[in-house]
Enzyme design. Sequence first.
Site: not given
Ligand code: GLN
Length: 197
Positions: A52-54, A85, A116, A144-145, A180, A182
């Site tokens: 998600g977004e940390s 992630c 990150r 993913i990112r 990921h 999952e």
């Molecule tokens: N780029 C996100 C972050 O810095 C992490 C990306 C993800 O969890 N898929 O939080």
Amino acid sequence: MRIGVIGVQGNVTEHVDAVARAIRQAGRKGEAFPVRRREDLDRSDGLTIPGGESTTISKLLVKLGLFDEIVRRATEERMPILGTCAGCILLSKEAGAQAERTRTHLLGLMDMTVDRNAFGRQRESFEADLDVEGLDAPFHCVFIRAPAILRTWGACRPLARYADRIVLARQGNLIGAAFHPELSGDLRIHRWFLDLF
Ligand code: GLN
């Protein structure tokens, strides 16, 4: 076993499904459920922290009164945690200037430095079959990112690498994955996590 999935933001459903399938596959009894309140955390024997977004996840964990209790359970009771992630970023002790600038609260449980969004814009999302220490066939990893683990020390052991960077590490009851697990349909990393109980 009761496995809580931090459910404040990010890809929560995929995690609940993957953990529930892994429990069944292992022939164990148990359940997986989202954790949004202190009561959910209190009935969890272990946790996964999704992507998600940390920064957002960390601020919500503080706001909902979950942050300090997660740290306490992980250190005093050795509660198992699988962070993927964004969850891997939160498990780390250091996450560089970006984390400081955004005031991301790191749980600071694993002896590692992460970077990150380490793979840059051109490679926001990609997949790779990687060798993982302890697994006899490669694991299909979805990034993913994704962050990368730049360095580990102390009791933290690197278990997989991509492009010279560490993407999977374990420290006792804690597992951090930059990718990921999952999403690949392969439950071998979840099965390791369940073996910690
Ligand atoms: N780029 C996100 C972050 O810095 C992490 C990306 C993800 O969890 N898929 O939080």
